[in-house]
Design a protein around this motif. Structure first.
Motif: not given
Length: 172
Positions: A9-38
């Motif tokens: 029962e997640y927001a429709p825009d917060n679900i990926d193709e596998r049915g899991e939430y994109i942003v939530g617990k232990n999954r920060p938004p893309e803009a707030g994540r550290f870049r790989a090997s920055d």
């Protein structure tokens, strides 16, 4: 109080193709994540910064000029501190006496014990358990080997608790 969502029962825009939430617990938004090997080193000491032990060692090893008995002498800062501590202790300052005795127990005595252990490993015999009589006999024999005059009393040899005649001193 809001009702907790059930699985799926997640927001429709917060679900990926596998049915899991994109942003939530232990999954920060893309803009707030550290870049790989920055390349940032988070929470570490900056490169080139020295630690306290290095700074202290270098300062204690640096040389300075002190006045000892009317003459100027170059000594390390560590030596100057020890000289001042010993001087204050000899003048009767209780705190300096306590510190000096504490350093004696913590630093000097373990060092001497280690040196004695090294001497035992080097093949030197341990003569700490010898009696005065045994030491005198060794001294006499060494003088005889080196053809030197023995100035002390000739030792008495004791076998099985019975004293025998003194070692002859006529050969000298």
């Amino acid at each position: 109080m809001t009702r907790r969502k059930r699985a799926g029962e997640y927001a429709p825009d917060n679900i990926d193709e596998r049915g899991e939430y994109i942003v939530g617990k232990n999954r920060p938004p893309e803009a707030g994540r550290f870049r790989a090997s920055d390349g940032r080193k988070r929470g570490r000491r900056a490169k080139g910064t020295r630690n306290l032990a290095t700074d202290l060692r270098e300062e204690l090893e640096s040389m300075l000029t002190v006045n000892v008995g009317g003459q100027q002498k170059r000594v390390s800062r560590q030596r100057a501190v020890v000289m001042r501590l010993a001087d204050n202790a000899s003048r009767g300052q209780n705190r300096a006496i306590d510190l000096l005795l504490a350093y004696q127990q913590r630093v000097v005595e373990p060092f001497l014990a280690e040196e004695a252990h090294k001497g035992a490993e080097s093949g030197m015999p341990d003569m700490s358990g010898l009696t005065v009589l045994e030491l005198r006999a060794m001294e006499y024999l060494l003088c005889k080997l080196e053809n030197l005059p023995y100035l002390g009393e000739p030792p008495i040899i004791v076998e099985a608790g019975v004293p025998k005649r003194p070692i002859d001193t006529e050969g000298q």
